[in-house]
Design an enzyme around this catalytic site. Structure first.
Site, short mmCIF file in Angstrom:
data_model
loop_
_atom_site.label_atom_id
_atom_site.label_comp_id
_atom_site.label_asym_id
_atom_site.label_seq_id
_atom_site.Cartn_x
_atom_site.Cartn_y
_atom_site.Cartn_z
N ASP A 11 0.81 -1.23 0.00
CA ASP A 11 0.00 0.00 0.00
C ASP A 11 0.84 1.28 0.00
O ASP A 11 0.32 2.39 0.09
CB ASP A 11 -0.96 0.01 1.20
CG ASP A 11 -0.21 -0.06 2.53
OD1 ASP A 11 1.04 -0.01 2.53
OD2 ASP A 11 -0.87 -0.19 3.58
N LYS B 3 17.56 36.95 -13.10
CA LYS B 3 16.56 35.93 -13.44
C LYS B 3 15.17 36.37 -13.01
O LYS B 3 14.98 36.90 -11.92
CB LYS B 3 16.91 34.61 -12.73
CG LYS B 3 15.85 33.53 -12.91
CD LYS B 3 16.34 32.16 -12.45
CE LYS B 3 16.04 31.87 -11.01
NZ LYS B 3 16.45 30.53 -10.59
C1 R5P Z 1 17.03 29.03 -7.04
O1 R5P Z 1 17.26 30.24 -7.09
C2 R5P Z 1 18.12 28.03 -7.19
O2 R5P Z 1 19.36 28.58 -6.89
C3 R5P Z 1 18.16 27.44 -8.57
O3 R5P Z 1 18.54 28.43 -9.50
C4 R5P Z 1 16.82 26.91 -8.94
O4 R5P Z 1 16.27 26.14 -7.91
C5 R5P Z 1 16.96 26.06 -10.18
O5 R5P Z 1 15.71 25.56 -10.52
P1 R5P Z 1 15.46 25.06 -11.99
O6 R5P Z 1 16.57 24.13 -12.36
O7 R5P Z 1 14.14 24.34 -11.91
O8 R5P Z 1 15.39 26.26 -12.88
#
Ligand code: R5P
Length: 264
Positions: free
Chosen positions: A6, A161
């Site tokens: 399960d 980003k």
């Molecule tokens: C977040 O700021 C972390 O440092 C990584 O850049 C992030 O977790 C990467 O995530 P992914 O590979 O999904 O873009």
């Protein structure tokens, strides 16, 4: 460990344990592993352990440190509290701490030790590439990128980003000439790999000599590796905090030294 049909798990430890017990488990695939870990911690207490240390080379649920929408669970704090209820001490590597400065705030145990793999990363790079340019894909990566660059006397820069969704990010490079440069993208972790992929795609028009990826934690879910290669990444290197084909350097010495100081 035994998995019942399960989906529940039976965990069995030696019936009698010393006072000091260390559980070592990396917490990728967290939902499944957290339950197993808590069962193991409970069994260890039952077996006589009075001081329980968790060595989690990768520590899960560190990214959600606030409720972005009303009603959202602040998972960092909640999971941190669960761990603190069962463990007396914690050692991990490059936990993703953003708005929270200290690991102890997220996981309230003493010590809660956040090690960094930057020395291992920079030792790994040494002599491998000639004068690479290190690029961090977002502001949070600066701490790791800057530390490696400082140690090796390398150039680095940090991109900007914007996260638009789980699998959608926009990365803007700072103005610069990346033509013919050997680039290493450095981050603490790659999950979907979209952050690194967006950085690699932003670099492509400059025709760099090559693009490599260097991360501590290799989650690389789904088709992340394939997408990264398609985006022009020619080498992917990670620590062995999570077992993965990209593992290129080890953390055992780093973890053992820290553990030695805690358990004496
Ligand atoms: C977040 O700021 C972390 O440092 C990584 O850049 C992030 O977790 C990467 O995530 P992914 O590979 O999904 O873009």
């Amino acid at each position: 460990m035994h998995r019942f049909p399960d989906g529940e798990t039976r965990v069995r430890l030696p019936a009698r344990l010393p006072e000091q017990v260390v559980l070592c488990r990396s917490l990728d695939r967290p939902n499944e592993k957290l339950v197993e870990l808590i069962l193991a911690a409970g069994a260890a207490r039952q077996g006589g352990a009075s001081r329980l240390t968790l060595v989690a080379p990768y520590l899960c649920y560190m990214r959600q440190d606030k409720a972005f929408q009303p009603g959202e669970a602040v998972s960092q704090r909640i999971v941190g509290t669960v761990l603190a209820n069962w463990f007396d001490a914690l050692i991990t590597v490059d936990p993703h701490l953003h708005r929270v400065a200290h690991l102890e705030t997220a996981v309230p145990v003493k010590p809660a030790q956040a090690l960094t793999a930057t020395a291992q990363m920079s030792a790994f790079l040494a002599g491998r590439l000639e004068a690479p340019l290190l690029i961090g894909p977002d502001a949070e990566s600066r701490q790791w990128v800057a530390a490696i660059a400082r140690e090796r006397g390398l150039e680095y820069c940090i991109a900007d980003k914007a996260r638009l969704g789980d699998r959608e990010v926009r990365v803007t490079l700072p103005a610069g000439d990346y033509r013919g440069r050997r680039i290493v993208l450095v981050d603490d972790m790659a999950s979907t790999g979209r952050t690194l992929e967006a950085a690699a795609r932003a670099l492509a028009p400059y025709q760099p000599a090559g693009i490599s990826v260097l991360v501590t934690h290799a989650l690389f879910v789904d088709d992340a590796l394939k997408r990264l290669h398609e985006a022009g990444v020619d080498a992917i290197w990670s620590s062995d905090s999570i077992l993965h084909p990209s593992n290129a350097f080890e953390l055992d010495g780093l973890l053992a030294r820290a553990l030695q100081l805690i358990i004496g």
